[in-house]
Scaffold this motif. Structure first.
Motif, PDB file in Angstrom:
ATOM      1  N   GLU A 219      46.073   8.490 -20.908  1.00 53.17           N
ATOM      2  CA  GLU A 219      46.650   9.570 -19.953  1.00 53.17           C
ATOM      3  C   GLU A 219      46.219   9.054 -18.374  1.00 53.17           C
ATOM      4  OE1 GLU A 219      45.711  13.783 -21.674  1.00 53.17           O
ATOM      5  OE2 GLU A 219      43.939  12.933 -20.993  1.00 53.17           O
ATOM      6  N   LEU A 220      47.158   9.199 -17.359  1.00 52.19           N
ATOM      7  CA  LEU A 220      46.775   8.879 -16.331  1.00 52.19           C
ATOM      8  C   LEU A 220      45.690   9.311 -15.734  1.00 52.19           C
ATOM      9  CD1 LEU A 220      50.254   9.237 -14.684  1.00 52.19           C
ATOM     10  CD2 LEU A 220      49.071   6.878 -15.175  1.00 52.19           C
ATOM     11  N   ASP A 221      44.976   8.496 -14.990  1.00 50.82           N
ATOM     12  CA  ASP A 221      43.329   8.905 -14.614  1.00 50.82           C
ATOM     13  C   ASP A 221      42.944   7.975 -13.529  1.00 50.82           C
ATOM     14  OD1 ASP A 221      42.064  11.048 -15.883  1.00 50.82           O
ATOM     15  OD2 ASP A 221      40.328   9.651 -16.096  1.00 50.82           O
ATOM     16  N   PHE A 222      43.380   8.385 -11.983  1.00 50.98           N
ATOM     17  CA  PHE A 222      43.078   7.384 -11.114  1.00 50.98           C
ATOM     18  C   PHE A 222      43.072   7.922  -9.963  1.00 50.98           C
ATOM     19  CE2 PHE A 222      47.632   7.919 -11.332  1.00 50.98           C
ATOM     20  CZ  PHE A 222      48.200   7.885  -9.975  1.00 50.98           C
ATOM     21  N   MET A 223      42.534   7.266  -8.966  1.00 52.57           N
ATOM     22  CA  MET A 223      42.272   7.584  -7.557  1.00 52.57           C
ATOM     23  C   MET A 223      43.228   6.687  -6.485  1.00 52.57           C
ATOM     24  SD  MET A 223      40.865   6.654  -4.702  1.00 52.57           S
ATOM     25  CE  MET A 223      39.028   6.415  -4.364  1.00 52.57           C
ATOM     26  N   ASP A 261      35.470   5.482 -12.438  1.00 55.55           N
ATOM     27  CA  ASP A 261      34.704   4.936 -11.491  1.00 55.55           C
ATOM     28  C   ASP A 261      34.575   5.902 -10.138  1.00 55.55           C
ATOM     29  OD1 ASP A 261      34.397   2.520 -12.643  1.00 55.55           O
ATOM     30  OD2 ASP A 261      35.944   1.447 -11.715  1.00 55.55           O
ATOM     31  N   PHE A 262      35.574   6.538  -9.695  1.00 57.57           N
ATOM     32  CA  PHE A 262      35.469   7.467  -8.576  1.00 57.57           C
ATOM     33  C   PHE A 262      34.551   8.448  -8.908  1.00 57.57           C
ATOM     34  CE2 PHE A 262      36.764  11.104  -6.043  1.00 57.57           C
ATOM     35  CZ  PHE A 262      36.594  10.575  -4.864  1.00 57.57           C
ATOM     36  N   ASP A 263      34.720   8.914 -10.336  1.00 56.99           N
ATOM     37  CA  ASP A 263      33.789  10.195 -10.550  1.00 56.99           C
ATOM     38  C   ASP A 263      32.247   9.686 -10.841  1.00 56.99           C
ATOM     39  OD1 ASP A 263      33.732  12.975 -11.107  1.00 56.99           O
ATOM     40  OD2 ASP A 263      33.496  12.706 -13.091  1.00 56.99           O
ATOM     41  N   ALA A 264      32.018   8.648 -10.934  1.00 52.57           N
ATOM     42  CA  ALA A 264      30.463   8.191 -11.008  1.00 52.57           C
ATOM     43  C   ALA A 264      30.039   8.230  -9.868  1.00 52.57           C
ATOM     44  CB  ALA A 264      30.571   6.744 -11.666  1.00 52.57           C
ATOM     45  N   PRO A 265      28.372   8.265 -10.040  1.00 51.78           N
ATOM     46  CA  PRO A 265      27.480   8.552  -8.836  1.00 51.78           C
ATOM     47  C   PRO A 265      27.336   7.125  -8.188  1.00 51.78           C
ATOM     48  CG  PRO A 265      26.149   8.684 -10.885  1.00 51.78           C
ATOM     49  CD  PRO A 265      27.477   8.439 -11.282  1.00 51.78           C
ATOM     50  N   GLY A 266      26.960   6.966  -6.808  1.00 51.00           N
ATOM     51  CA  GLY A 266      26.416   5.651  -6.376  1.00 51.00           C
ATOM     52  C   GLY A 266      27.510   4.880  -5.759  1.00 51.00           C
TER      53      GLY A 266
END
Length: 493
Positions: A219-223, A261-266
């Motif tokens: 599925e599409l999943d991006f920023m 990647d965007f949803d990860a911390p740091g």
């Protein structure tokens, strides 16, 4: 087992109390109900939109079917995936609401409204059950100081005075968000275009791009990160109006990564130079196949190398001498001539020019906070400050008895901001301030009537900070509601 009656009564109780503590206690009870949790998730998940205007048809009173998640979820999923749209969607919603009992019909209406209308939001919900509603924080720039540059060369970009908009697509559902994480309804019309662009790029079969665009389920999943710009500067307000599509908007993009990647911390994602290469290829492939008008909505912010501070300042001077019309026209002299008529800076009466430049560490990761990895060089010092009151104009002037300006808090120092307002802005501010301080007796300071309240966030331009911590020649630039409440770090989210 919880019922629609139980859930709706709790929602009503939450709306009836003004106490944050009581709201959170009642929310705890709501979250503990499986049906309550279901309603909260579908109503407040920003990645789920239904593409319809919510209308409360009410129960038909014939079938009085009880609201169950298994009953309404298929309808919500079809709406979210746009498998059901237009009049067909309206008809099915009306039929389902009519078949439900009164409490169930009301719950379905609230979900479709994306607001339970009881004075809560994602922050309150996540305070009770962390992580229930997705939130995010974006990378932001610090002001330039030579000591903040780790090494040269730096990547340099023009700094655009648009509205920061982040496009997030999660599990195939996409939407635009402000830097504070609030949805941007004015850009909903552009969502299908961005999704079409993503499908085009996926179809190109590039493994490196598909790694960014698709999740493990395909599925599409991006920023995508950038600025929304209006061709007509005077129409920029459309980006903030929920009931009006910002037709004519363009997305000027400068960052790109996977949603994971965007949803990860740091500090996250690939190094900037790699993110930028992938973004450039995304825009190029999309524009090659999109219809011309749709392709023109996707623009790549130009990027340059600055090998040292001297080159950075030379590029800054280039930006400050380039009109917004010239930048937006992209080499089309006829379009530039038309835009010059409508991109006038109200403060100077002259054509608006670019704000300055951004310097970015080419090897830097994406940090969800203010970072030295991004540095901004602007012509004026500005700060976003909280309004703490307002004052009337001086006696004997045309502003006597009217709105003279705002009081703002600058690190504990009270600063009067009286310049930079248009007549229309002063009239609107007066209405807002009178409502906020109704019945309040003024404090007389230096012969000027002053009133106190906690107000909006505004951007203030000034020459320098004085020795006592005040600001020299402060001027109002604009309201910064888009920044109000933004999250400092992903961990804080």
């Amino acid at each position: 087992m919880s019922t629609a009656y139980d859930v709706l009564r709790l929602i009503e109780q939450i709306g009836e109390t003004s106490s944050r503590t009581e709201k959170e206690e009642l929310l705890g009870l709501l979250v503990a109900m499986p049906l309550g949790k279901f309603v909260l998730e579908w109503a407040y998940n920003p990645f789920i939109t239904f593409g319809v205007k919510a209308v409360e048809h009410g129960s038909g009173g014939t079938f009085n079917i009880q609201f169950r998640d298994t009953l309404v979820k298929p309808l919500l999923e079809r709406l979210a995936k746009r498998e059901l749209t237009g009049r067909a969607a309206e008809a099915e919603i009306r039929d389902v609401m009519g078949a439900l009992d009164a409490d169930g019909a009301r719950l379905l209406y609230l979900i479709l409204s994306k607001d339970l209308k009881c004075g809560i939001g994602p922050a309150t919900i996540n305070a009770v059950m962390p992580g229930l509603i997705p939130t995010f924080a974006v990378m932001r720039a610090n002001a330039y100081e030579s000591k903040r540059v780790k090494s040269w060369p730096q990547k340099a970009e023009f700094k655009l005075d648009g509205q920061r908009n982040t496009f997030l697509c999660h599990n195939g559902n996409g939407r635009f968000f402000t830097r504070a994480g609030n949805p941007v309804p004015a850009l909903d019309f552009m969502v299908p275009i961005v999704m079409k662009a993503a499908h085009i790029v996926v179809g190109a079969g590039r493994a490196d791009l598909n790694e960014v665009l698709l999740n493990e389920n395909g599925e599409l999943d991006f920023m995508l990160d950038g600025e929304a710009m209006m061709g007509l500067f005077e129409d920029t307000g459309k980006l903030r109006r929920a009931r009006e599509a910002a037709i004519g908007a363009e997305l000027h993009l400068y960052d790109f990564m996977s949603f994971g990647d965007f949803d990860a911390p740091g500090a996250v994602g690939k190094p900037l130079v790699e993110r930028r290469r992938l973004l450039s290829d995304f825009v190029r492939l999309a524009k090659a196949s999109l219809p011309h008008e749709e392709g023109e909505m996707l623009q790549l912010v130009p990027q340059f190398f600055a090998n040292n501070e001297r080159e950075a300042m030379e590029l800054f001077e280039t930006a400050r001498s380039m009109s917004l019309a010239k930048y937006l026209a992209r080499g089309n002299p006829e379009r530039e001539a038309e835009l010059l008529k409508t991109t006038i800076d109200k403060a100077t009466g002259k054509p608006k020019v670019l704000e300055g430049i951004m310097l970015k560490d080419p090897n830097g990761l994406y940090e969800k906070k203010k970072s030295n990895g991004w540095l901004k060089i602007k012509a004026e010092e500005t700060e976003d400050l909280r309004v703490i009151g307002w004052f009337e104009g001086e006696v004997g002037t045309k502003l006597e008895g009217k709105f003279g300006g705002y009081l703002v808090d600058h690190n504990g120092v009270e600063v009067r901001v009286g310049g930079g307002f248009s007549d229309a802005e002063r009239e609107a501010a007066l209405v807002e301030c009178l409502a906020a301080t109704a019945g309040q007796e003024p404090v007389i300071k230096k012969g000027i009537k002053t009133y106190y309240f906690t107000g909006r966030l505004i951007e203030v331009e000034y020459n320098e900070v004085t020795p006592d911590g005040s600001l020299r020649h402060p001027r109002f630039v604009r309201y910064r509601d888009d920044k109000d409440g933004e999250i400092e770090t992903r961990e804080a989210a």
